[in-house]
Scaffold this motif. Structure first.
Motif, PDB file in Angstrom:
ATOM      1  N   UNK A 113       0.827  -1.197   0.000  1.00 28.89           N
ATOM      2  CA  UNK A 113       0.000   0.000   0.000  1.00 28.89           C
ATOM      3  C   UNK A 113       0.867   1.254   0.000  1.00 28.89           C
ATOM      4  N   UNK A 114       0.341   2.318  -0.610  1.00 30.90           N
ATOM      5  CA  UNK A 114       1.025   3.604  -0.688  1.00 30.90           C
ATOM      6  C   UNK A 114       0.375   4.535   0.328  1.00 30.90           C
ATOM      7  N   UNK A 115       1.088   4.802   1.412  1.00 29.97           N
ATOM      8  CA  UNK A 115       0.500   5.537   2.538  1.00 29.97           C
ATOM      9  C   UNK A 115       0.028   6.933   2.149  1.00 29.97           C
ATOM     10  N   UNK A 116       0.657   7.537   1.160  1.00 19.74           N
ATOM     11  CA  UNK A 116       0.299   8.897   0.766  1.00 19.74           C
ATOM     12  C   UNK A 116      -1.161   9.017   0.331  1.00 19.74           C
ATOM     13  N   UNK A 117      -1.754   7.916  -0.146  1.00 16.75           N
ATOM     14  CA  UNK A 117      -3.141   7.951  -0.604  1.00 16.75           C
ATOM     15  C   UNK A 117      -4.140   8.086   0.539  1.00 16.75           C
ATOM     16  N   UNK A 118      -3.675   7.927   1.782  1.00 23.28           N
ATOM     17  CA  UNK A 118      -4.602   7.871   2.921  1.00 23.28           C
ATOM     18  C   UNK A 118      -4.434   9.045   3.871  1.00 23.28           C
ATOM     19  N   UNK A 119      -3.845  10.126   3.378  1.00 26.22           N
ATOM     20  CA  UNK A 119      -3.591  11.263   4.263  1.00 26.22           C
ATOM     21  C   UNK A 119      -4.873  11.887   4.794  1.00 26.22           C
ATOM     22  N   UNK A 120      -5.984  11.757   4.057  1.00 28.51           N
ATOM     23  CA  UNK A 120      -7.254  12.337   4.514  1.00 28.51           C
ATOM     24  C   UNK A 120      -8.350  11.290   4.714  1.00 28.51           C
ATOM     25  N   UNK A 121      -8.024  10.031   4.491  1.00 31.01           N
ATOM     26  CA  UNK A 121      -9.055   8.983   4.653  1.00 31.01           C
ATOM     27  C   UNK A 121      -8.457   7.761   5.344  1.00 31.01           C
TER      28      UNK A 121
END
Length: 437
Positions: free
Chosen positions: A383-391
């Motif tokens: 998983x790419x953590x950057x995609x979850x900064x707001x969710x």
């Protein structure tokens, strides 16, 4: 299929393959996961990207602090990037210069970066894997790395087939990695020597090969690669590189590639070359330390990964069976899948959508990766953590899904986890999967 039809299909392919894939996937039903190891027993990796963490992790107490954080949330394995895109390294090497200055920060070298990670990791029962960017020799944004220091290495970078002609990748400042030409034996020998030095010099639990590929579909069109390819197919090309592909202006004003008559053989040759490098690297690693884990990371988007000369599937999977890609591949292409050469395969399901069929969701991508690798290698959902900064709630679900549907979890990378404070979401996802598993 006639060559004229192949050329026409190629012009349409880039824009259509995802649409066709999505249409086909609408009728797919993702099966329930088969009985497997419980989630609690599966590895959970956290990636430490060298360039991103350079300053923060240039202090021993910082390494200690964040390894404690890893342990607290359930991480079991560390992937420590020690050869970033610049091609220099973060350990004591007799082959490559150490990376001591990056973006204005100077790192002291009176202690061994990798050795500290290994020592501190093992004290916490964390397994430690070293990652290297295999075929990158420099960073184009900063004119950094051995390809910018040493004329002998500068000659080994890849030559790209662009609309303006054949150009050295070092001139393409929009592309940050200055790739070597993977087809050149000098490059392969150099990269193998780095791998061997790491394996013999450090008590690693594993080694992960990253960017073990061509730069892209435009690479490599050097005279050297042309000669190798002509030897491979047993004939001389009359029009190079047009016999592979040429650039053509499209109706909308953009440039598009038009396939030549030897395009499918070219894809086969590139896949064979990368496959054979993996075979050689594995042989050398296992000869030195049979117990070490030999793995790689790639993106999960198999329908377009041929662009990099990579076939990460099993040899038992035949892409000719997929009606939206079969025109591109020869009958031999499937023979150069390298899943069977790996102990660990990290597949990057770097997508916003968690659930659903198809290549471009986390759930569908994991299931497809398992299908294509035919159980020949553990598939680690990445998983790419950057995609979850707001969710963050989606990250909880994605972590759980990786530990349910695949053989483990990898999070890239710790910098985003720190910046967006995602520790608790990862912990909750691991705990949720462990309870349900």
């Amino acid at each position: 299929m006639s060559r004229s039809i192949i050329r026409l299909l190629w012009a349409l392919f880039v824009g259509c393959v995802c649409i066709l894939s999505a249409c086909k996937d609408q009728n797919e039903v993702i099966p329930e996961p088969e009985p497997d190891r419980p989630a609690a027993a599966k590895p959970k990796y956290l990636w430490f990207d060298a360039s991103a963490i350079f300053q923060r992790f240039s202090h021993i107490d910082s390494i200690q602090y964040y390894l404690d954080k890893c342990l607290e949330i359930g991480i079991t394995d560390l992937v420590v990037d020690v050869r970033p895109v610049s091609g220099d390294v973060l350990y004591a090497s007799d082959i490559v210069e150490q990376l001591v200055d990056w973006k204005g920060y100077h790192r002291e070298t009176d202690w061994d970066y990798l050795d500290v990670f290994i020592r501190e990791g093992h004290q916490r029962n964390l397994r430690v894997h070293a990652s290297i960017n295999v075929f990158s020799g420099g960073h184009n944004y900063f004119d950094a790395g051995v390809v910018y220091r040493d004329p002998a290495f500068a000659e080994l970078t890849t030559l790209l087939n662009k609309p303006e002609g054949l150009v050295d990748i070092k001139t393409q400042k929009s592309q940050y990695a200055a790739f070597f030409n993977p087809a050149n034996p000098k490059v392969q020998d150099y990269c193998i020597s780095i791998i061997e030095e790491l394996v013999t010099g450090y008590e690693l639990d594993g080694i992960i090969l990253d960017r073990c590929r061509f730069d892209g579909l435009d690479s490599d069109f050097s005279p050297f690669s042309r000669q190798l390819f002509e030897t491979y197919i047993g004939q001389t090309l009359a029009r190079f590189p047009a016999d592979i592909f040429r650039w053509k202006k499209l109706n909308n004003g953009d440039w598009g590639r038009e396939a030549g008559p030897f395009y499918p053989q070219w894809l086969e040759w590139r896949a064979k070359l990368i496959h054979d490098f993996f075979a050689l690297a594995r042989e050398r690693v296992k000869k030195l330390k049979p117990e070490i884990d030999f793995g790689t990371y790639t993106g999960a988007w198999y329908p377009s990964y041929f662009e990099f000369g990579v076939n990460w599937a099993s040899k038992k999977y035949n892409p000719q069976e997929d009606d939206y890609t079969n025109w591109m591949f020869t009958g031999n292409y499937k023979n150069f899948g390298y899943a069977d050469l790996l102990d660990t395969y990290m597949t990057g399901v770097y997508y916003n959508q968690v659930y659903g069929p198809g290549w471009y969701t986390i759930e569908g991508g994991l299931w497809k990766a398992k299908v294509l690798t035919k159980k020949e290698v553990p598939v680690i959902g990445s998983l790419y953590a950057d995609l979850y900064q707001t969710n963050g709630s989606d990250l909880i679900d994605a972590v759980e899904l990786c530990l349910t549907l695949s053989d483990g979890l990898m999070i890239f990378d710790i910098v985003q986890v720190i910046e967006y404070d995602l520790w608790d979401e990862i912990r909750k996802g691991i705990a949720k999967a462990s309870v349900e598993g």
